[in-house]
Design an enzyme around this catalytic site. Structure first.
Site, PDB file in Angstrom:
ATOM      1  N   TYR A   1     -20.772 -35.435   5.289  1.00 28.53           N
ATOM      2  CA  TYR A   1     -21.499 -35.553   4.048  1.00 28.53           C
ATOM      3  C   TYR A   1     -22.658 -34.772   4.623  1.00 28.53           C
ATOM      4  CZ  TYR A   1     -20.323 -40.554   2.430  1.00 28.53           C
ATOM      5  OH  TYR A   1     -19.640 -41.386   2.053  1.00 28.53           O
TER       6      TYR A   1
ATOM      7  N   LEU B   1     -21.976 -43.229 -14.073  1.00 26.39           N
ATOM      8  CA  LEU B   1     -21.911 -43.321 -15.159  1.00 26.39           C
ATOM      9  C   LEU B   1     -22.033 -44.511 -15.458  1.00 26.39           C
ATOM     10  CD1 LEU B   1     -18.066 -42.239 -15.491  1.00 26.39           C
ATOM     11  CD2 LEU B   1     -19.551 -41.411 -16.795  1.00 26.39           C
TER      12      LEU B   1
END
Length: 257
Positions: A55, A212
């Site tokens: 990351y 979403l």
């Protein structure tokens, strides 16, 4: 904050886990802001933080190492290995050589001498699972790792790993971290039954489907460019998912009585 057992590890974790993939150059480059997020989560009762060596090109682990200064003992800290950490094919994977090198890097960046949970980030078809489990077992026995787990493994790989652990006397995978949301329920077919069979804890990533389900992305709008588009290409432009999240806002509402 509700607490839960992390599989059969004996480790108590908060029901919510703070994911940190967007800390650093792929999301929020403001280290101070990331630190404030960590402290706000801890103050709210969250004691579980998940990250990975890949990351932010390792910057995320460094941010956490500084953010947790003085509060490390209040946190169940999980990270992952296996992803590419450079151009060389030797700097990735689940071989013993790379695991031993990767764990030292994570410990140094996170400013700690142990990890609560160390996870295989992705399947590695090029490395025998026995070699991987043997190396992870040595890390547990050395005290550098408390428990081991996996992420994104298919059910067949999880079953094989437990079979090898039982027959070779190696430590078991205690957790699995798959993706799961109302838009993606695939794990209900095999992963969840297998995890239940072996007493594994399940910690899911992207329960809001990478934004979403928050209304952040709409079918008639161009997707906002971010790291999620790189890690999971096509996710934010999948017409079926966009139709699903747009449906409630476009259908006629029944009048209230």
């Amino acid at each position: 904050m509700r607490m839960r057992q992390l599989g059969r590890t004996g480790i108590d974790v908060s029901a919510y886990c703070l994911g940190t993939m967007m800390f650093g150059p792929n999301g929020n480059p403001d280290h101070d802001a990331c630190t404030r997020i960590v402290h706000r989560a801890l103050d709210a009762g969250i004691n579980f933080i998940d990250t990975a060596d890949v990351y932010g090109y390792s910057e995320t682990e460094r941010i956490l190492g500084r953010a947790l200064s003085g509060r490390r003992e209040d946190v169940v800290l999980a990270t992952k290995f296996n992803g590419p950490m450079g151009e060389s094919p030797l700097h990735r994977g689940s071989s013993r050589r790379w695991i031993m090198k990767a764990v030292e890097g994570s410990l140094r960046r996170l400013n700690t001498d142990y990890l609560d949970l160390y996870q295989i980030h992705h399947p590695d078809p090029h490395t025998d699972i026995e070699e991987t489990l043997s190396a992870l077992t040595d890390l547990v026995r050395s005290g550098k790792v408390r428990a081991i787990g996996s992420s994104n493994l298919p059910a067949s790989d999880i079953v094989q790993a437990h079979w090898v652990s039982e027959r070779r006397g190696l430590h078991r995978l205690r957790t699995e971290q798959p993706t799961y949301s109302i838009l993606n329920r695939v794990i209900e077919r095999e992963i969840l039954p297998v995890a239940r069979r072996f007493g594994m804890g399940v910690l899911v990533w992207s329960p809001l489907a990478m934004g979403l389900l928050t209304g952040r992305h709409r079918k008639d709008e161009a997707p906002r460019s971010n790291a999620r588009m790189h890690w999971v290409p096509g996710h934010l432009t999948d017409p079926r998912k966009l139709d699903a999240v747009d449906y409630p806002s476009t259908r006629p509402r029944k009048p209230r009585r």
